[in-house]
Design an enzyme around this catalytic site. Structure first.
Site, mmCIF file in Angstrom:
data_model
loop_
_atom_site.group_PDB
_atom_site.id
_atom_site.type_symbol
_atom_site.label_atom_id
_atom_site.label_comp_id
_atom_site.label_asym_id
_atom_site.label_seq_id
_atom_site.Cartn_x
_atom_site.Cartn_y
_atom_site.Cartn_z
ATOM 1 N N GLY A 92 80.366 -5.068 3.893
ATOM 2 C CA GLY A 92 79.186 -6.030 4.690
ATOM 3 C C GLY A 92 79.668 -6.516 6.311
ATOM 4 C CB CYS A 112 87.463 4.907 6.712
ATOM 5 S SG CYS A 112 86.638 5.205 5.157
ATOM 6 C CG ASP A 164 76.538 -0.637 -1.380
ATOM 7 O OD1 ASP A 164 76.756 -0.288 -0.169
ATOM 8 O OD2 ASP A 164 76.589 -0.504 -1.995
ATOM 9 C CB ALA A 188 74.689 -2.232 4.180
#
Length: 614
Positions: free
Chosen positions: A179, A312, A206, A176
């Site tokens: 955030g 990503c 995390d 996460a």
């Protein structure tokens, strides 16, 4: 912490430092040569970019990332914030010219609902050149701190939208930090402003203890009693239990966000170091971890639930290869959902069904059979596309979504939506029988067929569950009831030593080294501290005081927090399984000077909204 544990944590942090933040608002770009011949050669060969668009793709990658902001949708004054931005700031900006450059007027993201997300070409450097823009900048800073605005990259906003959150959903955010997506999930839980305590909750995890406090900061801005921040390795995050009508049930999540660590080549526009550091070996090192995290996620997903897998990175080794391996392992228990109509206005490329693998030395491989044995530890079978045309067609990999930077002036991104149709096959096939098995998932899923046999019922525990949790703090060593046994002969790696075997990865032991957080302790029915507060603040007898907790067993209580009753259930039944960093919203803080007026606790600023509705 051992060497392997440190390396696993390092891998899980790879490519995550700034992925949710919006560097465009604040990053002055240093002079750096934005060239990487290996990168260009690799992606030309993969054919991910439409024919004739590659130069445009590379040109976009070299341009700074446009700045984007998102307005907190559930806040009652969201419309006021939007009106203020449009009428006061955006209108003035579009008439502005700095050093001969006309500042483009901010535009709403066409695919984000209700004009709540905007993008522009401004950077902090430009903002500081004009007194008017400086005021705008200060407005953004103050509204961000108060939780009314989030500065977040555009593509980072996509996964939470695709999860289709409802206020009753139990949600796990596996990787996460920092955030911004977690904040979106919390906002969606609170979509109904009249319900301060929705039935659902968000557990944000995390692996990095320090980065967990970034999550805490994000959560505190939103003042939600339905958020818990935990600190675990996502690839073996523990299975939790809840009390359901007097019996123990396994907690299955309705929604899971699996935004895994990645090589981050989609972030080159803001993380310019990637230009120098990018190599094909990055994705080879991360693929196994990504698959293990994804497997762990679908194990904890309720039947009928949705999991969004995202990176990503544009690399198929980290994207379609992981999804294909996950679908093959699931033997029909998972299905790729068609999300093409979910975000009208978003431009994306469908997932690919063929790709190649390249080593950092430039050696290409199209199939596992071509890989020399000396490379078998670095290159795994799951990195290659399936060859059977019928199997490829059944996977529906074209339902994956790849966002290319030059199509809508964004970062690069990959996302896939998975729906769980049935329990994972190894949970049905290789249960570890217990003398007192946990009850079925039907209570969690609403589907009585979710565990229709004793074997199913006893195998509800997801694979890879830590068989033993060791803790240095109070409670010592506890054995998790829900264990799982790896079937003989099955792979001891996520990728699998044997191509034909479909089975879980090995169980891992989770050791809670260095865990020093104070425990959360719920107040008792007759706690004298709360009796004073209830009397002083004239609280209703129906006030949920059993949901009030503190962080100390002994001595004076400094702060009192409140959680929803659902999170209370989770905390009470898993105190020795979870490393809880923070939870709930602060309600009261000790003020010793107030004792003379009848109460030693003052209302915390964070709770003014929640308290007003209770």
């Amino acid at each position: 912490m051992g060497k392997r544990s440190r390396q696993r944590q390092k891998n899980q942090n790879a490519g995550r430092d700034d992925r949710d933040s919006n560097a465009g608002w604040g990053a002055g770009y240093a002079d750096i040569v934005k060239e990487n011949k290996l990168f260009e050669h690799y992606y030309k060969e993969q054919g991910l970019v439409p024919e004739g668009e590659f130069e445009e793709f590379m040109e976009a990658m070299r341009e700074p990332l446009p700045a984007t902001i998102r307005i907190t949708g559930y806040k009652s004054h969201a419309k006021e914030i939007l009106h203020c931005l449009k009428e006061k700031y955006f209108r003035d900006i579009q008439e502005l010219e700095i050093d001969g450059q006309k500042i483009e007027a901010p535009q709403p993201l066409s695919w984000y609902p209700d004009e709540q997300a905007w993008h522009t070409n401004m950077s902090r450097k430009i903002i500081r050149k004009s007194p008017l823009l400086e005021k705008f900048h200060q407005f953004l800073i103050s509204e961000t701190e108060s939780g009314n605005i989030s500065r977040q990259e555009a593509v980072s906003m996509i996964p939470p939208l695709l999860l289709k959150i409802e206020p009753h959903h139990k949600i796990l955010d596996m990787c996460a930090a920092p955030g911004s997506k977690t904040a979106q999930l919390i906002e969606m839980l609170h979509s109904d402003m009249e319900v301060p305590f929705p039935e659902g909750f968000v557990i944000a995890n995390d692996v990095d203890n320090k980065r967990c406090y970034l999550l805490v900061h994000q959560a505190k801005r939103l003042n939600s009693p339905c958020i818990m921040v935990v600190n675990h390795d996502a690839s073996c995050i523990p299975t939790l239990q809840i009390n359901s009508d007097g019996r123990k049930d396994i907690l299955f999540y309705d929604r899971i966000l699996c935004d895994v660590p990645c090589s981050g080549d989609g972030t080159m526009r803001k993380n310019i170091d990637v230009w120098k550091k990018w190599t094909t070996s990055n994705s080879l090192h991360l693929h196994g971890l990504q698959l293990r995290i994804a497997v762990r996620g679908v194990e904890q997903l309720a039947v009928g639930g949705r999991m969004v897998y995202s990176t990503c990175s544009l690399n198929p080794i980290e994207d379609e290869a992981v999804i294909a391996a996950l679908l093959e392992k699931s033997e029909g228990s998972l299905e790729l959902a068609d999300a093409s109509a979910d975000l009208p206005g978003l431009k994306w490329m469908p997932g690919v069904t063929s790709w190649k693998l390249m080593t950092k030395e430039g050696q290409w491989y199209s199939d596992w059979s071509e890989v020399p044995k000396s490379r078998h530890t670095q290159i795994r079978p799951t990195m290659f596309p399936p060859k059977d045309p019928e199997k490829v067609a059944n996977l529906h990999l074209q339902r994956c979504m790849r966002i290319l930077p030059h199509h809508q002036n964004t970062g690069g991104f990959f996302v896939a939506v998975l729906v769980k149709k049935a329990p994972m096959p190894w949970n049905k096939r290789y249960p570890k029988l217990r003398t007192n098995p946990l009850s079925s998932s039907s209570a969690q899923t609403g589907d009585p067929s979710a565990a229709s046999s004793p074997a199913d019922a006893s195998s509800l525990l997801p694979e890879g569950t830590p068989e033993e949790v060791e803790e240095d703090g109070p409670g010592g060593k506890t054995e998790v009831e829900a264990e799982h046994e790896v079937p003989p002969g099955d792979s001891q790696e996520a990728g699998g030593k044997q191509d034909s075997v479909c089975g879980p990865p090995p169980s891992k032991k989770l050791r809670l080294f260095g865990y020093k957080e104070d425990p959360f302790v719920f107040l008792t029915e007759d706690d004298p501290v709360f009796n004073t507060i209830q009397s002083f603040y004239d609280l209703s007898p129906s006030f949920p005081k059993l949901n009030v907790l503190t962080r100390t067993h002994e001595g004076k209580k400094r702060h009192l927090y409140m959680v929803s009753k659902e999170l209370r259930n989770v905390l009470q039944n898993n105190s020795e399984r979870m490393k809880v960093i923070n939870t709930g919203v602060k309600v009261w803080s000790r003020n010793s000077d107030g004792a003379e007026f009848g109460c030693a606790f003052r209302l915390a600023q964070e709770v003014t909204h929640t308290h007003a509705h209770t």
